[in-house]
Design a protein around this motif. Sequence first.
Motif, PDB file in Angstrom:
ATOM      1  N   ASN A  42       1.361  -8.750   0.712  1.00 38.47           N
ATOM      2  CA  ASN A  42       1.504  -7.438  -0.368  1.00 38.47           C
ATOM      3  C   ASN A  42       0.692  -7.496  -0.987  1.00 38.47           C
ATOM      4  OD1 ASN A  42       3.965  -5.871  -1.064  1.00 38.47           O
ATOM      5  ND2 ASN A  42       4.049  -6.111  -2.740  1.00 38.47           N
ATOM      6  N   HIS A  43      -0.642  -7.283  -0.963  1.00 42.71           N
ATOM      7  CA  HIS A  43      -1.532  -6.971  -1.468  1.00 42.71           C
ATOM      8  C   HIS A  43      -1.664  -5.344  -2.345  1.00 42.71           C
ATOM      9  CE1 HIS A  43      -5.922  -8.789  -1.585  1.00 42.71           C
ATOM     10  NE2 HIS A  43      -5.452  -8.758  -2.713  1.00 42.71           N
ATOM     11  N   ALA A  44      -0.839  -5.308  -3.460  1.00 43.06           N
ATOM     12  CA  ALA A  44      -1.284  -3.660  -4.395  1.00 43.06           C
ATOM     13  C   ALA A  44      -2.399  -3.977  -4.599  1.00 43.06           C
ATOM     14  CB  ALA A  44       0.158  -4.327  -5.987  1.00 43.06           C
ATOM     15  N   THR A  45      -3.190  -4.662  -5.470  1.00 47.10           N
ATOM     16  CA  THR A  45      -4.254  -4.986  -6.533  1.00 47.10           C
ATOM     17  C   THR A  45      -5.109  -3.843  -5.188  1.00 47.10           C
ATOM     18  OG1 THR A  45      -4.569  -7.026  -5.271  1.00 47.10           O
ATOM     19  CG2 THR A  45      -4.100  -5.754  -7.955  1.00 47.10           C
ATOM     20  N   THR A  46      -4.956  -3.933  -3.962  1.00 45.02           N
ATOM     21  CA  THR A  46      -6.081  -3.097  -2.575  1.00 45.02           C
ATOM     22  C   THR A  46      -6.330  -1.538  -3.448  1.00 45.02           C
ATOM     23  OG1 THR A  46      -4.885  -3.887  -1.002  1.00 45.02           O
ATOM     24  CG2 THR A  46      -6.549  -2.903  -0.248  1.00 45.02           C
ATOM     25  N   TYR A  47      -8.014  -1.338  -2.957  1.00 41.36           N
ATOM     26  CA  TYR A  47      -8.624  -0.313  -4.054  1.00 41.36           C
ATOM     27  C   TYR A  47      -7.826   0.963  -2.753  1.00 41.36           C
ATOM     28  CZ  TYR A  47     -12.705  -3.341  -5.970  1.00 41.36           C
ATOM     29  OH  TYR A  47     -13.056  -3.749  -6.383  1.00 41.36           O
ATOM     30  N   ASP A  48      -7.289   2.045  -3.673  1.00 41.28           N
ATOM     31  CA  ASP A  48      -6.989   3.386  -3.182  1.00 41.28           C
ATOM     32  C   ASP A  48      -7.474   3.477  -2.066  1.00 41.28           C
ATOM     33  OD1 ASP A  48      -6.264   7.177  -3.459  1.00 41.28           O
ATOM     34  OD2 ASP A  48      -4.723   5.253  -4.830  1.00 41.28           O
ATOM     35  N   LEU A  57       0.515  -1.198  -0.024  1.00 36.62           N
ATOM     36  CA  LEU A  57       0.008  -0.047   0.036  1.00 36.62           C
ATOM     37  C   LEU A  57       0.721   1.231  -0.043  1.00 36.62           C
ATOM     38  CD1 LEU A  57      -2.233  -1.051   2.988  1.00 36.62           C
ATOM     39  CD2 LEU A  57      -2.824  -1.655   0.732  1.00 36.62           C
ATOM     40  N   GLY A  58       2.095   1.693  -0.952  1.00 32.89           N
ATOM     41  CA  GLY A  58       2.181   1.027  -2.045  1.00 32.89           C
ATOM     42  C   GLY A  58       3.670   0.139  -1.778  1.00 32.89           C
ATOM     43  N   PRO A  59       4.114  -1.031  -3.158  1.00 33.01           N
ATOM     44  CA  PRO A  59       4.604  -1.887  -2.281  1.00 33.01           C
ATOM     45  C   PRO A  59       6.024  -1.642  -2.318  1.00 33.01           C
ATOM     46  CG  PRO A  59       3.041  -2.284  -4.428  1.00 33.01           C
ATOM     47  CD  PRO A  59       2.495  -0.604  -3.863  1.00 33.01           C
ATOM     48  N   MET A  60       7.122  -0.185  -2.849  1.00 30.81           N
ATOM     49  CA  MET A  60       7.726  -0.123  -2.684  1.00 30.81           C
ATOM     50  C   MET A  60       8.116   0.404  -1.619  1.00 30.81           C
ATOM     51  SD  MET A  60      10.862   0.419  -3.478  1.00 30.81           S
ATOM     52  CE  MET A  60      10.357   0.183  -5.372  1.00 30.81           C
ATOM     53  N   ALA A  61       7.183   1.416  -0.830  1.00 29.85           N
ATOM     54  CA  ALA A  61       6.874   1.308   0.646  1.00 29.85           C
ATOM     55  C   ALA A  61       6.976   0.143   2.121  1.00 29.85           C
ATOM     56  CB  ALA A  61       5.666   2.036   1.116  1.00 29.85           C
ATOM     57  N   THR A  62       6.046  -0.577   0.887  1.00 29.36           N
ATOM     58  CA  THR A  62       6.401  -1.898   2.299  1.00 29.36           C
ATOM     59  C   THR A  62       7.878  -2.345   2.305  1.00 29.36           C
ATOM     60  OG1 THR A  62       3.994  -2.296   1.394  1.00 29.36           O
ATOM     61  CG2 THR A  62       5.433  -4.169   2.596  1.00 29.36           C
ATOM     62  N   PRO A 106     -11.857  -0.679  -0.246  1.00 32.17           N
ATOM     63  CA  PRO A 106     -10.581  -1.077   0.937  1.00 32.17           C
ATOM     64  C   PRO A 106     -10.633  -2.058   1.434  1.00 32.17           C
ATOM     65  CG  PRO A 106      -9.729   0.703   0.754  1.00 32.17           C
ATOM     66  CD  PRO A 106     -11.339   1.354   0.281  1.00 32.17           C
ATOM     67  N   VAL A 107     -11.664  -1.950   2.832  1.00 37.04           N
ATOM     68  CA  VAL A 107     -11.288  -2.368   4.107  1.00 37.04           C
ATOM     69  C   VAL A 107     -12.426  -3.901   3.587  1.00 37.04           C
ATOM     70  CG1 VAL A 107     -13.990  -2.283   4.199  1.00 37.04           C
ATOM     71  CG2 VAL A 107     -12.332  -1.947   6.239  1.00 37.04           C
ATOM     72  N   ASP A 108     -12.783  -4.084   3.042  1.00 33.25           N
ATOM     73  CA  ASP A 108     -12.773  -5.703   2.984  1.00 33.25           C
ATOM     74  C   ASP A 108     -11.471  -6.677   2.659  1.00 33.25           C
ATOM     75  OD1 ASP A 108     -15.332  -5.322   4.007  1.00 33.25           O
ATOM     76  OD2 ASP A 108     -16.023  -5.648   1.863  1.00 33.25           O
ATOM     77  N   THR A 109     -10.614  -5.563   1.864  1.00 31.13           N
ATOM     78  CA  THR A 109      -9.430  -6.727   1.642  1.00 31.13           C
ATOM     79  C   THR A 109      -8.681  -6.784   2.735  1.00 31.13           C
ATOM     80  OG1 THR A 109      -9.180  -5.520  -1.104  1.00 31.13           O
ATOM     81  CG2 THR A 109      -7.489  -6.120  -0.693  1.00 31.13           C
ATOM     82  N   LEU A 110      -8.859  -5.505   3.635  1.00 28.97           N
ATOM     83  CA  LEU A 110      -7.226  -5.496   4.627  1.00 28.97           C
ATOM     84  C   LEU A 110      -8.012  -6.365   5.949  1.00 28.97           C
ATOM     85  CD1 LEU A 110      -7.858  -1.046   4.116  1.00 28.97           C
ATOM     86  CD2 LEU A 110      -5.326  -2.452   3.622  1.00 28.97           C
TER      87      LEU A 110
END
Length: 239
Positions: A45-51, A14-19, A64-68
């Motif tokens: 590393n769920h990059a496709t999580t909604y913004d 959320l985003g991937p590079m920050a992870t 995005p809460v359901d994915t989180l």
Amino acid sequence: MENVKKVVGVIGGLGPMATVYFLEYVINLTDAKKDQDHIDMVITNHATTYDRTEYIIGKSKNNPVDTLIQDAKKLEASGADFIVIACNTAHYFYNEIQENVNIPIVSILEETVEHIKSKGLNKAGILATHGTISSKIYQNICKEKSLDYEILDEDNQNSLMDIIYNQVKKGKKVDIKEFYNLVNSIKNRDCDCVILGCTELSIIKNDNNLDDEFYIDSLDVLARKTIEKCGKKIRYYVQ
């Protein structure tokens, strides 16, 4: 410091590079002399999580809460003792996520503000996404902890969003002069420090060797807390 060995679950992407930077922080800051001295981590590393910001400010109906929550449950099922979220804006959903798991979630927001208070600082400038600023999640914790704060004016906030979304997230070179301009605009309002309240800003700090005393890197603070909660020693600590 806790002495019991623990496993940390990391909600990432959320985003991937920050992870990636968060993981590097944890590894580099852990006082380890061999592989086995490092922390056990389980990572999504769920990059496709909604913004997060687009949903919070009403530009998207994709929550995005359901994915989180799903990722938090996966981490719990995988043996994590506690969870960290490598994204400040995602903490807008903190309570909903916490209600759905039985292990604690460390708040990057609370830890960052507590860190500032421990340094004896009185006023912080908050640099964060539109989602974080508009939801006032940082401002509310600053009020709770009796920390005075400032936020950017509208033009500089828009400039910051351009830096975050159109430069850092796209892997482009950051206009560091523009970044310094907006930092100075808030620094001039008697701020003792600036909170880098977006993990993309942590990337800017790391890549440009920004001052540790003035720039409070929320990702760095979270990494140090993670190490402590896992019963490990920090390699060094800058007051």
